[in-house]
Design a protein around this motif. Sequence first.
Motif, mmCIF file in Angstrom:
data_model
loop_
_atom_site.group_PDB
_atom_site.id
_atom_site.type_symbol
_atom_site.label_atom_id
_atom_site.label_comp_id
_atom_site.label_asym_id
_atom_site.label_seq_id
_atom_site.Cartn_x
_atom_site.Cartn_y
_atom_site.Cartn_z
ATOM 1 N N LEU A 5 1.165 -1.015 -0.258
ATOM 2 C CA LEU A 5 0.300 -0.241 -0.046
ATOM 3 C C LEU A 5 0.986 1.060 -0.166
ATOM 4 C CD1 LEU A 5 -3.213 0.928 0.521
ATOM 5 C CD2 LEU A 5 -2.523 1.261 2.620
ATOM 6 N N GLY A 6 0.698 2.405 -1.284
ATOM 7 C CA GLY A 6 1.821 2.771 -1.481
ATOM 8 C C GLY A 6 0.902 4.199 -0.539
ATOM 9 N N ILE A 7 1.456 5.262 0.207
ATOM 10 C CA ILE A 7 0.610 6.289 0.214
ATOM 11 C C ILE A 7 1.600 7.569 0.196
ATOM 12 C CG2 ILE A 7 0.693 7.802 2.593
ATOM 13 C CD1 ILE A 7 -0.888 4.555 2.814
ATOM 14 N N ILE A 8 0.608 9.064 -0.730
ATOM 15 C CA ILE A 8 1.069 10.065 -1.186
ATOM 16 C C ILE A 8 1.053 11.056 0.671
ATOM 17 C CG2 ILE A 8 0.035 11.766 -2.516
ATOM 18 C CD1 ILE A 8 -0.549 10.112 -4.073
ATOM 19 N N THR A 9 2.011 11.905 0.219
ATOM 20 C CA THR A 9 1.859 12.816 1.929
ATOM 21 C C THR A 9 1.495 13.951 1.380
ATOM 22 O OG1 THR A 9 4.023 11.219 2.389
ATOM 23 C CG2 THR A 9 3.147 13.858 3.712
ATOM 24 N N ALA A 10 0.107 14.097 2.385
ATOM 25 C CA ALA A 10 -0.790 15.670 1.535
ATOM 26 C C ALA A 10 -0.098 16.347 1.610
ATOM 27 C CB ALA A 10 -2.549 15.158 2.238
ATOM 28 N N LEU A 11 0.389 16.897 2.519
ATOM 29 C CA LEU A 11 1.026 18.458 3.817
ATOM 30 C C LEU A 11 2.035 18.494 3.020
ATOM 31 C CD1 LEU A 11 0.071 18.895 6.953
ATOM 32 C CD2 LEU A 11 -1.527 18.893 4.772
ATOM 33 N N THR A 12 2.861 17.875 2.059
ATOM 34 C CA THR A 12 4.036 17.795 1.040
ATOM 35 C C THR A 12 3.534 19.003 0.045
ATOM 36 O OG1 THR A 12 5.637 16.112 1.982
ATOM 37 C CG2 THR A 12 5.670 16.768 -0.440
ATOM 38 N N GLN A 13 2.520 18.322 -0.598
ATOM 39 C CA GLN A 13 1.407 19.276 -1.333
ATOM 40 C C GLN A 13 0.975 20.642 -0.887
ATOM 41 O OE1 GLN A 13 1.550 18.274 -4.541
ATOM 42 N NE2 GLN A 13 3.140 16.165 -4.017
ATOM 43 N N ARG A 14 1.626 21.755 -1.648
ATOM 44 C CA ARG A 14 1.377 23.184 -0.454
ATOM 45 C C ARG A 14 -0.215 23.441 -0.826
ATOM 46 N NH1 ARG A 14 5.669 26.552 -0.585
ATOM 47 N NH2 ARG A 14 4.457 28.581 -0.903
ATOM 48 N N THR A 15 -1.023 23.122 -1.648
ATOM 49 C CA THR A 15 -2.165 23.045 -1.737
ATOM 50 C C THR A 15 -3.336 21.915 -2.222
ATOM 51 O OG1 THR A 15 -2.885 23.485 -4.279
ATOM 52 C CG2 THR A 15 -1.788 25.182 -2.448
ATOM 53 N N PRO A 16 -5.074 22.405 -1.652
ATOM 54 C CA PRO A 16 -5.432 20.595 -1.978
ATOM 55 C C PRO A 16 -5.194 20.527 -3.214
ATOM 56 C CG PRO A 16 -6.160 22.535 -0.134
ATOM 57 C CD PRO A 16 -5.019 22.793 -0.333
ATOM 58 N N GLU A 17 -5.535 21.705 -4.263
ATOM 59 C CA GLU A 17 -5.424 21.573 -5.610
ATOM 60 C C GLU A 17 -3.910 20.907 -6.424
ATOM 61 O OE1 GLU A 17 -7.854 24.339 -3.999
ATOM 62 O OE2 GLU A 17 -5.447 24.098 -4.382
ATOM 63 N N ASP A 18 -2.592 20.489 -5.919
ATOM 64 C CA ASP A 18 -1.506 20.148 -5.719
ATOM 65 C C ASP A 18 -1.861 18.967 -5.448
ATOM 66 O OD1 ASP A 18 -0.468 22.667 -6.541
ATOM 67 O OD2 ASP A 18 0.542 22.950 -5.087
ATOM 68 N N LEU A 19 -2.635 18.611 -4.477
ATOM 69 C CA LEU A 19 -1.966 16.882 -3.865
ATOM 70 C C LEU A 19 -3.390 16.342 -5.107
ATOM 71 C CD1 LEU A 19 -2.813 14.719 -1.746
ATOM 72 C CD2 LEU A 19 -4.465 15.656 -0.881
ATOM 73 N N ALA A 20 -4.680 16.985 -5.353
ATOM 74 C CA ALA A 20 -5.397 16.132 -6.653
ATOM 75 C C ALA A 20 -4.790 16.371 -7.911
ATOM 76 C CB ALA A 20 -6.521 17.705 -7.062
ATOM 77 N N LYS A 21 -3.451 16.964 -7.681
ATOM 78 C CA LYS A 21 -3.117 16.674 -8.961
ATOM 79 C C LYS A 21 -1.864 15.445 -9.044
ATOM 80 C CE LYS A 21 -2.971 21.316 -10.998
ATOM 81 N NZ LYS A 21 -1.802 22.522 -10.939
ATOM 82 N N GLU A 22 -1.277 15.566 -7.588
ATOM 83 C CA GLU A 22 -0.604 14.362 -7.454
ATOM 84 C C GLU A 22 -1.569 12.923 -6.876
ATOM 85 O OE1 GLU A 22 3.264 13.370 -6.948
ATOM 86 O OE2 GLU A 22 2.472 15.241 -7.292
ATOM 87 N N ILE A 23 -2.265 12.722 -6.680
ATOM 88 C CA ILE A 23 -3.401 11.819 -6.552
ATOM 89 C C ILE A 23 -3.481 11.771 -8.426
ATOM 90 C CG2 ILE A 23 -5.197 11.057 -6.379
ATOM 91 C CD1 ILE A 23 -5.466 12.384 -3.660
ATOM 92 N N ALA A 24 -4.023 12.420 -9.490
ATOM 93 C CA ALA A 24 -4.616 12.024 -10.217
ATOM 94 C C ALA A 24 -2.865 11.232 -11.089
ATOM 95 C CB ALA A 24 -4.683 13.207 -10.801
ATOM 96 N N LYS A 25 -1.469 12.472 -10.729
ATOM 97 C CA LYS A 25 -0.473 11.394 -11.321
ATOM 98 C C LYS A 25 -0.163 9.533 -11.192
ATOM 99 C CE LYS A 25 3.804 12.401 -11.584
ATOM 100 N NZ LYS A 25 5.333 13.623 -10.940
ATOM 101 N N CYS A 26 -0.359 9.904 -9.764
ATOM 102 C CA CYS A 26 -0.632 8.320 -9.281
ATOM 103 C C CYS A 26 -1.718 7.355 -9.866
ATOM 104 C CB CYS A 26 -0.970 8.041 -7.532
ATOM 105 S SG CYS A 26 -0.403 6.886 -6.913
#
Length: 325
Positions: free
Chosen positions: A38-59
């Motif tokens: 189970l891989g995990i993305i670290t939310a608060l490394t992403q500066r904004t919620p919008e950046d997190l959305a992009k990182e999740i989409a990338k994953c």
Amino acid sequence: MKTRITELFNIEHPIIQGGMHFVGFAELAAAVSNAGGLGIITALTQRTPEDLAKEIAKCQKLTDKPFGVNLTFLPSVTPPPYAEYIQVIIDSGVKAVETAGNNPAKWLPILKENNIKVIHKCTSVRHALKAEAIGCDAVSVDGFECGGHPGEDDVPNMILLPRAADELKIPFVASGGQADARSMVASLAMGAEGINMGTRFIATQEAPVHQNVKDAIVGASELDTRLVMRPLRNTERVLTNANVERLLEIEKEKGDDLKFEDVFEQVAGVYPRIMLEGDMDAGAWSCGMVAGLINDIPTCKELIDGIMSESEAIIRKRLDGFLAA
């Protein structure tokens, strides 16, 4: 191998990649998930919620397997927009969240409503029982060996894991000192139903950090970590370097008068310089004692496949052999 953790998160192997600042990006999370963990993305490394959305989409483009998002709740005068980060997690269809830091009770109802499984990081049995009581689905039990914040009780996993097994009804994974098949089998024997690895996953091919970081872990022994910020009751286990040793000198000089501002230079904002630029003396960065067991930089698949095959060999041959003797 089937445990309550593999069933809960719909994964092949009971191995979780812990959330790590400026390490838990899409590339690593996808590699771990593609290898059956189970891989995990670290939310608060992403500066904004919008950046997190992009990182999740990338994953999601890199894997069709389950992965999760780490969300750490920190005390702050101006806290991050947690509600917005959580909404991104929900809207993106992520079904696993690793929480850490402060009590996540405020956020559990909305996560539960959206069928998201929550595993909370705990450094003591009492905190693990609280997580169970508020409705967390699982906990990650972090022993004193762990990198990052081990709490203030200083209980290592040889004691903490069986104590957790004695008390908890929900499943838990062992975190701290986890690197190989020996870690896995020992953790299972003490009641855990899987392992959480942080430092070990930094030293992999897919970890999107500077090569200097990976080389530092491989080059380190079990004696090369330090405990910093103990006087502030915000203890962190980090890999030693020039600025860490300076931090410890400041703590000694200031004694009971130490304030966070006194060590600000050594701990604030150093992660991008270390993880992305490879400035290994920039300041304090989390690293577990397990560095002493890390001698190579494999792919995530090589690492996970090796742990699982060697775990089976230990159980079926070494341990079973003792009974047959």
